[in-house]
Design an enzyme around this catalytic site. Structure first.
Site, PDB file in Angstrom:
ATOM      1  CG  ASP A   1      -1.948   1.094   1.241  1.00 12.47           C
ATOM      2  OD1 ASP A   1      -1.740   2.104   0.533  1.00 12.47           O
ATOM      3  OD2 ASP A   1      -2.952   0.954   1.956  1.00 12.47           O
ATOM      4  CG  HIS A   2       3.237   3.982  -3.137  1.00 18.02           C
ATOM      5  ND1 HIS A   2       4.156   4.552  -2.284  1.00 18.02           N
ATOM      6  CD2 HIS A   2       3.850   3.923  -4.337  1.00 18.02           C
ATOM      7  CE1 HIS A   2       5.258   4.814  -2.925  1.00 18.02           C
ATOM      8  NE2 HIS A   2       5.123   4.447  -4.187  1.00 18.02           N
ATOM      9  NE  ARG A   3      -4.155   3.823   1.377  1.00 12.03           N
ATOM     10  CZ  ARG A   3      -5.301   3.346   1.854  1.00 12.03           C
ATOM     11  NH1 ARG A   3      -6.368   4.133   1.953  1.00 12.03           N
ATOM     12  NH2 ARG A   3      -5.393   2.075   2.225  1.00 12.03           N
TER      13      ARG A   3
END
Length: 453
Positions: free
Chosen positions: A425-427
Protein backbone atom coordinates in the site's frame (compact mmCIF):
# COMPACT_ATOMS: atom_id res chain seq x y z
CA UNK A 1 -49.02 -27.93 25.84
CA UNK A 2 -47.64 -26.57 22.59
CA UNK A 3 -44.80 -24.12 23.01
CA UNK A 4 -43.42 -23.12 19.55
CA UNK A 5 -40.02 -21.46 19.72
CA UNK A 6 -38.22 -19.76 16.80
CA UNK A 7 -34.44 -20.13 16.69
CA UNK A 8 -33.07 -17.22 14.66
CA UNK A 9 -29.71 -17.06 12.90
CA UNK A 10 -27.21 -15.65 15.42
CA UNK A 11 -24.21 -13.52 14.60
CA UNK A 12 -21.65 -16.33 14.48
CA UNK A 13 -18.69 -14.00 14.60
CA UNK A 14 -17.21 -10.56 13.87
CA UNK A 15 -20.47 -8.77 12.99
CA UNK A 16 -21.33 -10.79 9.87
CA UNK A 17 -24.75 -10.08 8.40
CA UNK A 18 -25.65 -13.32 6.59
CA UNK A 19 -24.87 -17.02 6.22
CA UNK A 20 -25.54 -19.86 3.78
CA UNK A 21 -27.33 -23.05 4.79
CA UNK A 22 -24.90 -25.89 4.04
CA UNK A 23 -26.59 -28.93 5.57
CA UNK A 24 -29.54 -29.60 7.85
CA UNK A 25 -29.00 -32.30 10.49
CA UNK A 26 -32.70 -32.49 11.40
CA UNK A 27 -36.03 -32.58 9.56
CA UNK A 28 -39.62 -31.65 10.56
CA UNK A 29 -40.97 -34.14 13.07
CA UNK A 30 -37.56 -35.00 14.55
CA UNK A 31 -37.04 -34.83 18.31
CA UNK A 32 -34.05 -32.71 19.33
CA UNK A 33 -32.18 -32.15 22.57
CA UNK A 34 -30.55 -29.03 23.91
CA UNK A 35 -27.18 -28.45 22.21
CA UNK A 36 -27.84 -31.07 19.53
CA UNK A 37 -26.49 -29.87 16.16
CA UNK A 38 -29.31 -28.50 14.01
CA UNK A 39 -27.58 -27.13 10.96
CA UNK A 40 -24.20 -26.33 9.43
CA UNK A 41 -23.96 -22.79 8.07
CA UNK A 42 -21.21 -21.08 6.13
CA UNK A 43 -20.39 -17.43 6.61
CA UNK A 44 -17.91 -15.30 4.73
CA UNK A 45 -15.23 -16.53 7.13
CA UNK A 46 -15.94 -20.09 8.28
CA UNK A 47 -18.29 -23.06 8.42
CA UNK A 48 -20.06 -23.37 11.79
CA UNK A 49 -22.36 -25.95 13.42
CA UNK A 50 -25.31 -24.37 15.25
CA UNK A 51 -26.63 -26.27 18.30
CA UNK A 52 -30.23 -26.20 19.48
CA UNK A 53 -31.21 -23.91 22.36
CA UNK A 54 -34.42 -25.92 22.87
CA UNK A 55 -35.49 -29.49 23.52
CA UNK A 56 -38.59 -30.62 21.65
CA UNK A 57 -39.94 -31.55 18.23
CA UNK A 58 -38.99 -29.78 14.99
CA UNK A 59 -41.99 -28.04 13.42
CA UNK A 60 -40.58 -26.04 10.49
CA UNK A 61 -37.31 -25.45 8.66
CA UNK A 62 -37.41 -21.88 7.37
CA UNK A 63 -34.65 -22.24 4.75
CA UNK A 64 -33.39 -24.88 2.36
CA UNK A 65 -29.83 -26.10 1.88
CA UNK A 66 -28.10 -23.58 -0.35
CA UNK A 67 -30.22 -20.62 0.79
CA UNK A 68 -28.65 -17.41 2.11
CA UNK A 69 -30.37 -15.85 5.11
CA UNK A 70 -29.71 -12.75 7.18
CA UNK A 71 -28.71 -12.64 10.84
CA UNK A 72 -31.87 -12.47 12.93
CA UNK A 73 -34.04 -14.32 10.40
CA UNK A 74 -35.85 -17.48 11.61
CA UNK A 75 -33.90 -20.68 11.01
CA UNK A 76 -36.12 -23.29 12.59
CA UNK A 77 -39.25 -23.57 14.75
CA UNK A 78 -39.25 -26.12 17.56
CA UNK A 79 -42.19 -27.14 19.73
CA UNK A 80 -40.31 -26.91 23.01
CA UNK A 81 -41.46 -29.26 25.75
CA UNK A 82 -39.44 -27.44 28.41
CA UNK A 83 -37.58 -24.17 28.97
CA UNK A 84 -34.15 -24.17 27.36
CA UNK A 85 -31.34 -25.15 29.72
CA UNK A 86 -28.97 -23.28 27.41
CA UNK A 87 -30.52 -19.88 27.89
CA UNK A 88 -33.84 -19.85 26.02
CA UNK A 89 -34.61 -16.43 27.44
CA UNK A 90 -31.22 -15.08 26.31
CA UNK A 91 -31.18 -15.38 22.55
CA UNK A 92 -27.66 -15.16 21.11
CA UNK A 93 -28.68 -12.80 18.31
CA UNK A 94 -29.61 -10.24 20.94
CA UNK A 95 -26.02 -10.11 22.23
CA UNK A 96 -23.86 -8.73 19.41
CA UNK A 97 -20.90 -8.19 21.70
CA UNK A 98 -20.14 -11.91 22.04
CA UNK A 99 -16.95 -12.66 20.12
CA UNK A 100 -15.17 -15.87 19.19
CA UNK A 101 -12.79 -15.83 22.14
CA UNK A 102 -15.56 -15.12 24.69
CA UNK A 103 -17.76 -17.79 23.16
CA UNK A 104 -15.07 -20.44 23.29
CA UNK A 105 -14.22 -19.62 26.90
CA UNK A 106 -17.90 -19.64 27.91
CA UNK A 107 -18.50 -22.95 26.19
CA UNK A 108 -15.81 -24.57 28.34
CA UNK A 109 -17.54 -23.39 31.52
CA UNK A 110 -21.12 -24.02 30.42
CA UNK A 111 -21.40 -27.59 31.65
CA UNK A 112 -20.41 -26.55 35.18
CA UNK A 113 -22.45 -23.35 35.40
CA UNK A 114 -25.87 -24.22 33.98
CA UNK A 115 -27.47 -21.42 35.99
CA UNK A 116 -25.48 -18.68 34.25
CA UNK A 117 -27.50 -17.75 31.13
CA UNK A 118 -24.83 -15.53 29.59
CA UNK A 119 -22.29 -18.35 29.62
CA UNK A 120 -24.77 -20.97 28.38
CA UNK A 121 -25.77 -18.70 25.51
CA UNK A 122 -22.22 -18.84 24.23
CA UNK A 123 -22.84 -22.47 23.26
CA UNK A 124 -25.46 -21.22 20.82
CA UNK A 125 -23.10 -18.95 18.94
CA UNK A 126 -21.53 -21.90 17.19
CA UNK A 127 -18.01 -21.88 18.59
CA UNK A 128 -18.44 -24.83 20.93
CA UNK A 129 -17.01 -28.26 20.10
CA UNK A 130 -18.65 -30.13 17.23
CA UNK A 131 -21.03 -32.80 18.41
CA UNK A 132 -19.38 -36.26 18.60
CA UNK A 133 -22.63 -37.95 17.58
CA UNK A 134 -22.22 -36.60 14.06
CA UNK A 135 -19.53 -38.35 12.07
CA UNK A 136 -17.33 -36.02 9.98
CA UNK A 137 -18.24 -35.90 6.32
CA UNK A 138 -15.60 -37.13 3.89
CA UNK A 139 -14.08 -34.41 1.73
CA UNK A 140 -12.75 -34.83 -1.79
CA UNK A 141 -9.04 -34.50 -2.41
CA UNK A 142 -9.59 -32.24 -5.41
CA UNK A 143 -10.89 -28.69 -5.01
CA UNK A 144 -13.94 -27.42 -6.88
CA UNK A 145 -16.65 -24.79 -6.72
CA UNK A 146 -20.30 -25.18 -5.88
CA UNK A 147 -22.93 -26.09 -8.45
CA UNK A 148 -26.00 -24.27 -9.72
CA UNK A 149 -28.59 -22.21 -7.83
CA UNK A 150 -31.21 -23.70 -5.54
CA UNK A 151 -34.84 -22.70 -5.16
CA UNK A 152 -34.91 -20.17 -2.33
CA UNK A 153 -38.56 -20.87 -1.48
CA UNK A 154 -38.67 -24.68 -1.27
CA UNK A 155 -36.39 -27.26 0.28
CA UNK A 156 -34.53 -29.38 -2.23
CA UNK A 157 -35.79 -32.98 -2.45
CA UNK A 158 -33.55 -35.50 -0.73
CA UNK A 159 -32.44 -38.42 -2.88
CA UNK A 160 -32.73 -41.84 -1.22
CA UNK A 161 -30.69 -44.83 -2.32
CA UNK A 162 -32.11 -48.27 -2.89
CA UNK A 163 -31.29 -49.32 0.67
CA UNK A 164 -33.35 -46.43 2.05
CA UNK A 165 -30.42 -44.29 3.13
CA UNK A 166 -29.48 -40.84 1.90
CA UNK A 167 -26.51 -41.00 -0.52
CA UNK A 168 -23.35 -39.61 1.06
CA UNK A 169 -22.12 -36.50 -0.76
CA UNK A 170 -20.81 -33.04 0.08
CA UNK A 171 -23.25 -30.13 -0.30
CA UNK A 172 -21.42 -28.74 -3.39
CA UNK A 173 -21.76 -32.17 -5.02
CA UNK A 174 -25.46 -32.28 -4.15
CA UNK A 175 -25.92 -28.84 -5.70
CA UNK A 176 -24.04 -29.91 -8.82
CA UNK A 177 -26.21 -33.01 -9.15
CA UNK A 178 -29.39 -30.95 -8.70
CA UNK A 179 -28.29 -28.41 -11.28
CA UNK A 180 -27.46 -31.13 -13.82
CA UNK A 181 -30.63 -33.09 -13.10
CA UNK A 182 -28.87 -36.17 -11.70
CA UNK A 183 -30.50 -38.37 -9.06
CA UNK A 184 -27.78 -39.18 -6.52
CA UNK A 185 -29.57 -42.40 -5.58
CA UNK A 186 -28.82 -43.80 -9.06
CA UNK A 187 -25.05 -43.27 -8.82
CA UNK A 188 -22.49 -45.81 -7.65
CA UNK A 189 -20.12 -43.74 -5.47
CA UNK A 190 -16.36 -43.94 -5.99
CA UNK A 191 -15.28 -41.10 -3.71
CA UNK A 192 -13.54 -41.39 -0.34
CA UNK A 193 -15.45 -43.41 2.29
CA UNK A 194 -18.18 -44.28 -0.19
CA UNK A 195 -19.17 -40.71 -1.01
CA UNK A 196 -20.48 -39.50 -4.36
CA UNK A 197 -17.85 -37.31 -6.02
CA UNK A 198 -18.05 -34.64 -8.71
CA UNK A 199 -16.54 -37.09 -11.20
CA UNK A 200 -19.33 -39.56 -10.39
CA UNK A 201 -21.93 -36.90 -11.20
CA UNK A 202 -20.22 -35.90 -14.45
CA UNK A 203 -19.91 -39.56 -15.50
CA UNK A 204 -23.62 -40.02 -14.89
CA UNK A 205 -24.36 -37.00 -17.11
CA UNK A 206 -22.03 -38.29 -19.83
CA UNK A 207 -23.65 -41.71 -19.71
CA UNK A 208 -27.10 -40.17 -20.05
CA UNK A 209 -25.94 -37.95 -22.91
CA UNK A 210 -24.60 -40.98 -24.79
CA UNK A 211 -28.16 -42.32 -25.00
CA UNK A 212 -29.80 -38.99 -25.78
CA UNK A 213 -30.05 -37.27 -29.18
CA UNK A 214 -29.54 -33.51 -28.75
CA UNK A 215 -29.79 -30.62 -31.18
CA UNK A 216 -26.34 -29.75 -32.63
CA UNK A 217 -26.75 -26.06 -31.80
CA UNK A 218 -27.81 -26.68 -28.21
CA UNK A 219 -25.41 -25.30 -25.61
CA UNK A 220 -25.38 -25.68 -21.83
CA UNK A 221 -24.12 -23.51 -19.03
CA UNK A 222 -23.68 -23.76 -15.30
CA UNK A 223 -24.47 -20.86 -12.99
CA UNK A 224 -22.66 -20.79 -9.67
CA UNK A 225 -24.19 -18.70 -6.87
CA UNK A 226 -21.70 -16.27 -5.35
CA UNK A 227 -22.07 -16.98 -1.65
CA UNK A 228 -20.15 -17.41 1.56
CA UNK A 229 -16.37 -17.19 1.40
CA UNK A 230 -16.29 -16.74 -2.38
CA UNK A 231 -18.66 -13.75 -2.13
CA UNK A 232 -16.66 -12.22 0.72
CA UNK A 233 -13.37 -12.70 -1.17
CA UNK A 234 -14.73 -11.06 -4.32
CA UNK A 235 -16.05 -8.04 -2.43
CA UNK A 236 -12.87 -7.70 -0.39
CA UNK A 237 -10.58 -7.88 -3.42
CA UNK A 238 -12.58 -5.27 -5.33
CA UNK A 239 -12.56 -2.98 -2.30
CA UNK A 240 -8.82 -3.47 -1.78
CA UNK A 241 -7.88 -2.99 -5.44
CA UNK A 242 -9.78 0.29 -5.71
CA UNK A 243 -8.98 1.65 -2.24
CA UNK A 244 -5.28 1.05 -1.60
CA UNK A 245 -2.81 2.26 -4.27
CA UNK A 246 -0.94 -0.96 -5.07
CA UNK A 247 2.71 -1.13 -6.02
CA UNK A 248 4.31 -4.48 -6.89
CA UNK A 249 8.03 -5.22 -7.02
CA UNK A 250 9.84 -8.42 -8.03
CA UNK A 251 13.13 -10.11 -7.25
CA UNK A 252 14.60 -13.40 -8.49
CA UNK A 253 16.76 -15.09 -5.88
CA UNK A 254 19.06 -18.11 -5.57
CA UNK A 255 17.83 -20.01 -2.50
CA UNK A 256 20.13 -23.03 -2.78
CA UNK A 257 21.49 -22.50 0.74
CA UNK A 258 17.97 -22.37 2.16
CA UNK A 259 17.10 -25.65 0.43
CA UNK A 260 20.22 -27.21 1.95
CA UNK A 261 19.24 -25.87 5.36
CA UNK A 262 15.79 -27.38 4.89
CA UNK A 263 17.36 -30.82 4.38
CA UNK A 264 19.51 -30.36 7.48
CA UNK A 265 16.59 -29.24 9.63
CA UNK A 266 14.31 -32.04 8.36
CA UNK A 267 16.93 -34.62 9.38
CA UNK A 268 17.06 -33.35 12.98
CA UNK A 269 15.46 -35.60 15.57
CA UNK A 270 13.30 -32.81 16.98
CA UNK A 271 11.85 -32.18 13.51
CA UNK A 272 11.13 -35.82 12.59
CA UNK A 273 7.38 -35.40 13.03
CA UNK A 274 7.24 -31.92 11.45
CA UNK A 275 6.49 -31.12 7.81
CA UNK A 276 9.26 -28.69 6.91
CA UNK A 277 8.38 -26.96 3.62
CA UNK A 278 10.20 -24.11 1.85
CA UNK A 279 7.24 -21.91 2.83
CA UNK A 280 8.33 -22.18 6.48
CA UNK A 281 11.67 -20.55 5.62
CA UNK A 282 10.02 -17.90 3.44
CA UNK A 283 7.77 -17.03 6.38
CA UNK A 284 10.72 -16.84 8.75
CA UNK A 285 12.65 -14.65 6.29
CA UNK A 286 9.72 -12.24 5.95
CA UNK A 287 9.26 -12.06 9.72
CA UNK A 288 12.94 -11.20 10.15
CA UNK A 289 12.79 -8.59 7.36
CA UNK A 290 9.85 -6.88 9.09
CA UNK A 291 12.18 -5.86 11.92
CA UNK A 292 13.87 -3.42 9.54
CA UNK A 293 10.61 -2.27 7.93
CA UNK A 294 7.91 -2.29 10.65
CA UNK A 295 5.77 0.06 8.50
CA UNK A 296 4.83 -2.98 6.41
CA UNK A 297 3.07 -4.46 9.44
CA UNK A 298 0.50 -1.68 9.68
CA UNK A 299 -2.95 -0.58 8.55
CA UNK A 300 -4.53 2.63 7.27
CA UNK A 301 -7.27 4.20 9.41
CA UNK A 302 -9.24 6.30 6.94
CA UNK A 303 -11.59 7.74 9.54
CA UNK A 304 -8.85 8.91 11.92
CA UNK A 305 -6.40 9.63 9.10
CA UNK A 306 -3.75 7.62 10.92
CA UNK A 307 -1.31 4.81 10.17
CA UNK A 308 -1.68 2.09 12.80
CA UNK A 309 1.59 0.24 13.46
CA UNK A 310 1.04 -3.27 14.84
CA UNK A 311 3.47 -4.51 17.49
CA UNK A 312 2.54 -8.12 16.76
CA UNK A 313 2.59 -10.09 13.51
CA UNK A 314 -0.47 -12.16 12.64
CA UNK A 315 0.86 -13.86 9.52
CA UNK A 316 -1.80 -14.72 6.95
CA UNK A 317 -1.30 -17.69 4.61
CA UNK A 318 -3.53 -17.64 1.53
CA UNK A 319 -5.13 -21.08 1.07
CA UNK A 320 -7.14 -22.35 -1.90
CA UNK A 321 -10.11 -24.47 -0.74
CA UNK A 322 -13.24 -25.90 -2.31
CA UNK A 323 -15.10 -22.97 -0.76
CA UNK A 324 -12.81 -20.44 -2.41
CA UNK A 325 -9.69 -18.55 -1.35
CA UNK A 326 -9.29 -18.07 2.39
CA UNK A 327 -6.58 -16.27 4.36
CA UNK A 328 -6.41 -17.60 7.93
CA UNK A 329 -3.57 -16.20 9.98
CA UNK A 330 -1.09 -17.37 12.57
CA UNK A 331 -1.35 -15.21 15.67
CA UNK A 332 1.92 -13.75 16.98
CA UNK A 333 3.92 -15.61 14.33
CA UNK A 334 6.97 -13.46 15.04
CA UNK A 335 7.25 -15.01 18.50
CA UNK A 336 7.29 -18.63 17.32
CA UNK A 337 10.31 -20.90 16.96
CA UNK A 338 10.95 -22.45 13.55
CA UNK A 339 9.45 -25.73 14.75
CA UNK A 340 6.31 -24.05 16.09
CA UNK A 341 5.99 -21.96 12.94
CA UNK A 342 6.17 -25.10 10.78
CA UNK A 343 3.51 -26.77 12.95
CA UNK A 344 1.28 -23.71 12.78
CA UNK A 345 1.48 -23.49 8.97
CA UNK A 346 0.63 -27.19 8.59
CA UNK A 347 -2.33 -26.92 10.97
CA UNK A 348 -3.57 -23.72 9.36
CA UNK A 349 -3.54 -25.25 5.86
CA UNK A 350 -5.19 -28.46 7.06
CA UNK A 351 -8.01 -26.59 8.81
CA UNK A 352 -8.55 -24.34 5.80
CA UNK A 353 -8.89 -27.31 3.42
CA UNK A 354 -11.24 -29.06 5.84
CA UNK A 355 -13.39 -25.93 6.19
CA UNK A 356 -12.83 -25.86 9.95
CA UNK A 357 -11.04 -22.50 10.25
CA UNK A 358 -12.76 -20.42 12.93
CA UNK A 359 -13.78 -16.76 12.56
CA UNK A 360 -10.93 -15.93 14.93
CA UNK A 361 -8.49 -17.62 12.54
CA UNK A 362 -9.73 -15.44 9.68
CA UNK A 363 -9.56 -12.03 11.32
CA UNK A 364 -6.97 -9.51 12.56
CA UNK A 365 -4.25 -10.52 10.10
CA UNK A 366 -1.42 -7.99 9.64
CA UNK A 367 0.57 -9.25 6.62
CA UNK A 368 0.10 -12.14 4.17
CA UNK A 369 2.06 -14.69 2.13
CA UNK A 370 0.57 -16.23 -1.03
CA UNK A 371 2.37 -19.37 -2.21
CA UNK A 372 1.48 -19.36 -5.91
CA UNK A 373 4.44 -21.62 -6.58
CA UNK A 374 2.46 -24.70 -5.53
CA UNK A 375 0.54 -24.30 -8.79
CA UNK A 376 3.70 -24.17 -10.86
CA UNK A 377 3.41 -20.40 -11.29
CA UNK A 378 6.61 -18.35 -11.36
CA UNK A 379 5.22 -14.99 -10.28
CA UNK A 380 2.18 -12.79 -9.83
CA UNK A 381 0.90 -9.41 -8.67
CA UNK A 382 -1.05 -10.23 -5.50
CA UNK A 383 -3.85 -7.98 -4.25
CA UNK A 384 -3.59 -6.82 -0.64
CA UNK A 385 -5.70 -8.53 1.96
CA UNK A 386 -8.02 -5.70 3.14
CA UNK A 387 -6.65 -3.85 6.15
CA UNK A 388 -3.06 -4.92 5.51
CA UNK A 389 -0.14 -2.98 4.05
CA UNK A 390 1.79 -5.75 2.26
CA UNK A 391 1.48 -9.21 0.72
CA UNK A 392 4.34 -11.43 -0.48
CA UNK A 393 3.85 -13.92 -3.32
CA UNK A 394 6.27 -16.85 -3.67
CA UNK A 395 6.76 -18.45 -7.06
CA UNK A 396 7.73 -21.98 -8.02
CA UNK A 397 11.17 -23.14 -6.86
CA UNK A 398 13.08 -24.49 -9.85
CA UNK A 399 16.52 -25.84 -10.71
CA UNK A 400 18.01 -23.29 -13.10
CA UNK A 401 21.43 -22.37 -14.54
CA UNK A 402 22.81 -19.52 -12.43
CA UNK A 403 25.93 -17.40 -12.56
CA UNK A 404 27.88 -18.01 -9.36
CA UNK A 405 30.77 -15.78 -8.36
CA UNK A 406 33.72 -17.51 -6.71
CA UNK A 407 36.32 -14.96 -5.68
CA UNK A 408 37.04 -12.93 -8.79
CA UNK A 409 35.88 -15.64 -11.21
CA UNK A 410 32.42 -16.70 -12.33
CA UNK A 411 30.91 -19.98 -13.36
CA UNK A 412 27.45 -21.29 -14.27
CA UNK A 413 25.92 -23.85 -11.91
CA UNK A 414 22.50 -25.45 -11.47
CA UNK A 415 20.89 -23.70 -8.50
CA UNK A 416 17.52 -23.60 -6.72
CA UNK A 417 15.88 -20.34 -7.83
CA UNK A 418 12.55 -18.67 -7.10
CA UNK A 419 10.89 -15.32 -7.67
CA UNK A 420 9.34 -13.18 -4.95
CA UNK A 421 6.82 -10.43 -5.63
CA UNK A 422 5.73 -7.91 -3.02
CA UNK A 423 2.61 -5.76 -3.34
CA UNK A 424 2.26 -2.92 -0.85
CA UNK A 425 0.00 0.00 0.00
CA UNK A 426 1.80 3.12 -1.24
CA UNK A 427 -0.10 5.28 1.26
CA UNK A 428 1.76 3.49 4.08
CA UNK A 429 4.96 2.24 2.50
CA UNK A 430 7.09 4.29 0.12
CA UNK A 431 9.25 2.81 -2.62
CA UNK A 432 12.38 2.65 -0.50
CA UNK A 433 10.64 0.82 2.33
CA UNK A 434 8.93 -1.67 0.02
CA UNK A 435 12.19 -2.36 -1.79
CA UNK A 436 13.99 -2.79 1.54
CA UNK A 437 11.46 -5.33 2.81
CA UNK A 438 11.65 -7.36 -0.39
CA UNK A 439 15.47 -7.20 -0.57
CA UNK A 440 15.87 -8.18 3.10
CA UNK A 441 13.53 -11.16 2.66
CA UNK A 442 15.45 -12.30 -0.41
CA UNK A 443 18.80 -11.83 1.35
CA UNK A 444 17.86 -14.17 4.20
CA UNK A 445 16.63 -16.81 1.75
CA UNK A 446 19.85 -16.50 -0.26
CA UNK A 447 22.04 -16.69 2.85
CA UNK A 448 20.16 -18.07 5.89
CA UNK A 449 23.17 -17.40 8.11
CA UNK A 450 22.06 -13.75 8.11
CA UNK A 451 19.26 -14.81 10.44
CA UNK A 452 21.70 -15.04 13.36
CA UNK A 453 22.97 -11.49 12.96
Amino acid sequence: MSNPQDFRLPDVGEGLTEADIVRWSVQPGDLVAVNQTLVEVETAKAAVDLPSPYAGRVITLHAAEGDTIEVGAPLITIDSDQPSRAGAEHHPVDDPDIDADDATSDADDASEQASDDSEQAALLVGYGPRQPARAPRAREATAGSAGGPSDANTAAPTAVAANGTRPAAKPPVRKLAKDLGVDLATISPTGPYGTVSRDDVHRAVASADAHTVTEPAQESETRIPIRGIRKHTAEAMVSSAFTAPHVTEFVTVDITETMRLRETVSARRDFQDIRVTPLVFVARALLLALRNTPEANASWDEHAREIVLKHYVNLGIAAATDRGLTVPNIKNADRLSLRDLANAITELASNARAGSSTPADMTHGTITISNVGVFGVDSGTPILNPGEAAILAVGAIRRMPWVVQVGESERIEPRWVTQLSLSFDHRIIDGQQGSQLLADTAAVLHDPSLAIL
